[in-house]
Design a protein around this motif. Structure first.
Motif, PDB file in Angstrom:
ATOM      1  N   ASP A 235     -54.319  37.232  28.293  1.00  0.00           N
ATOM      2  CA  ASP A 235     -55.519  36.735  27.625  1.00  0.00           C
ATOM      3  C   ASP A 235     -55.117  35.637  26.644  1.00  0.00           C
ATOM      4  O   ASP A 235     -54.405  35.884  25.667  1.00  0.00           O
ATOM      5  N   GLN A 237     -56.934  33.847  24.585  1.00  0.00           N
ATOM      6  CA  GLN A 237     -57.554  33.852  23.259  1.00  0.00           C
ATOM      7  C   GLN A 237     -56.817  34.756  22.280  1.00  0.00           C
ATOM      8  O   GLN A 237     -56.553  34.369  21.142  1.00  0.00           O
ATOM      9  N   THR A 238     -56.484  35.954  22.744  1.00  0.00           N
ATOM     10  CA  THR A 238     -55.804  36.897  21.848  1.00  0.00           C
ATOM     11  C   THR A 238     -54.281  36.837  22.013  1.00  0.00           C
ATOM     12  O   THR A 238     -53.554  37.525  21.325  1.00  0.00           O
ATOM     13  N   LYS A 239     -53.843  35.974  22.928  1.00  0.00           N
ATOM     14  CA  LYS A 239     -52.412  35.837  23.246  1.00  0.00           C
ATOM     15  C   LYS A 239     -51.776  37.195  23.525  1.00  0.00           C
ATOM     16  O   LYS A 239     -50.782  37.590  22.909  1.00  0.00           O
TER      17      LYS A 239
END
Ligand code: KG4
Ligand code: ZN
Length: 344
Positions: A235, A237-239
């Motif tokens: 993901d 966005q949340t790495k």
């Protein structure tokens, strides 16, 4: 290397350019008498990479002990040393300063000859410590900080013919390992994981499109990342790595390793066409510890009738033996420095 009529000086070499505090004693007659180091890997592991400020502090704590150990192991006293050599470029400035100031203090107070050595020259000639390599030879240095191709004409005389345009190969191993939450340093872990799936190329990451002898590893790291995203395994966005299965990690590690080996073969093939005068090929630097890449390069060199040389693993990763070796041929040519030498 030094003619029999020349007195054979004893060299103390110090290397602190990154995260190894290293010292070596070298006799121009007998070769490396000792090469010892303290690795800071355990300390940097928790941060996923080298923290420069911590590296400098650790060098300060260890350097005195490591130099003493190098002398003891070689059974040589400080008084018997003729030349103090130190890596003064390139590297982490704080780390380089510790080694350079320490070496200057020793040389100045004990009235020894002094010289600075280029870390990359150390790597480039590291395969010569244990082998007699015919000049000119092609050299690929692949480490955590640098990835370059050279034509080595003679001791101290080399031309850069290719470079990474962004990340070093070792850095890419470290970054991909971080992405896969495998720990630091990435090279050895990626190699172990890839071995579990027989070094198969599962994902066929895009090979470099660079036509000349330059390389790019940042693009490969990004290709690995976006391939994971495409598979729903990461993901952005949340790495966060969403698929933490060993199966996926092993497949990514293996595909990445095969791709790096492929890039090296591609570049060496081109370099040997562009520089047919090369009589041998040397693969050096931390990444040259990798047995799979060694095997792939060995096969390639065998097929193309080119002699291949590697340093033993202790001279692949950062060490002071390689710095002492360069110091020995520089001393033969009278290439000393004064104590105003700065780091670069
Ligand atoms: O030469 P080195 O000790 O330090 C620099 O001058 O940068 O190289 C360290 C690098 C690290 O990035 C590490 O991941 C890589 O060498 N390395 C390897 C292996 N062992 C160390 N890369 C691939 N396979 C290995 N077995
Ligand atoms: Zn290095």
């Amino acid at each position: 290397m030094i003619s029999s009529t020349t007195p054979s000086p004893l060299i103390l070499a110090i290397e602190t350019s990154c995260d190894e505090t290293a010292a070596a004693v070298y006799s121009t007659e007998k070769g490396v008498l000792s090469s010892v180091l303290f690795s800071q890997i355990e300390m940097h592991k928790q941060f996923g990479g080298v923290v420069p400020e911590l590296a400098s502090r650790a060098h300060i704590e260890k350097i005195d002990f490591i130099v003493k150990e190098a002398l003891t192991t070689a059974n040589v006293s400080l008084n018997e040393i003729d030349i103090v050599a130190v890596t003064n470029k390139p590297g982490l400035p704080g780390s380089l300063l510790i080694g350079t100031c320490f070496a200057k203090a020793l040389a100045g107070s004990l009235n020894k000859k002094f010289m600075g050595v280029n870390h990359l020259e150390g790597h480039a000639f590291s395969a010569c410590i244990e082998n007699s390599i015919p000049f000119p030879f092609l050299c690929l240095t692949a480490s955590g900080g640098h990835t370059s191709l050279y034509i080595v004409h003679d001791f101290g005389n080399y031309t850069t013919i290719g470079n990474t345009l962004d990340d070093a190969a070792g850095e890419a191993f470290d970054k991909v390992a971080k992405l896969l939450e495998l720990g630091y340093p990435g090279g050895p872990i990626i190699e172990k994981r890839a071995a579990l799936v027989n070094f198969e190329d599962f994902f066929n990451y895009p090979r470099s499109k660079i036509k000349d002898l330059n390389m790019s590893f940042s693009g490969l790291k990004t290709a690995v990342l976006y391939d994971l995203v495409k598979r729903g395994a990461y993901d952005l966005q949340t790495k966060t790595l969403l698929d933490t299965s060993d199966e996926l990690k092993n497949k990514v590690a293996s595909s990445f390793l095969v791709c790096v080996a492929n890039i090296f073969v591609q570049k060496i093939k081109q370099a040997l066409i562009d520089y047919p005068e090369a009589k041998a090929f040397a693969f050096v630097g931390g990444v040259a510890c990798n047995k799979y890449i060694r095997g792939v390069l060995s096969d390639f060199c065998k097929k193309n009738s080119i002699n291949l040389f590697f340093p033993s693993p202790k001279y692949c990763t950062d060490n002071a033996g390689m710095i002492a070796f360069v110091a020995a041929y520089k001393a033969e040519r009278g290439q000393f420095d004064d104590l105003s030498l700065d780091i670069l």
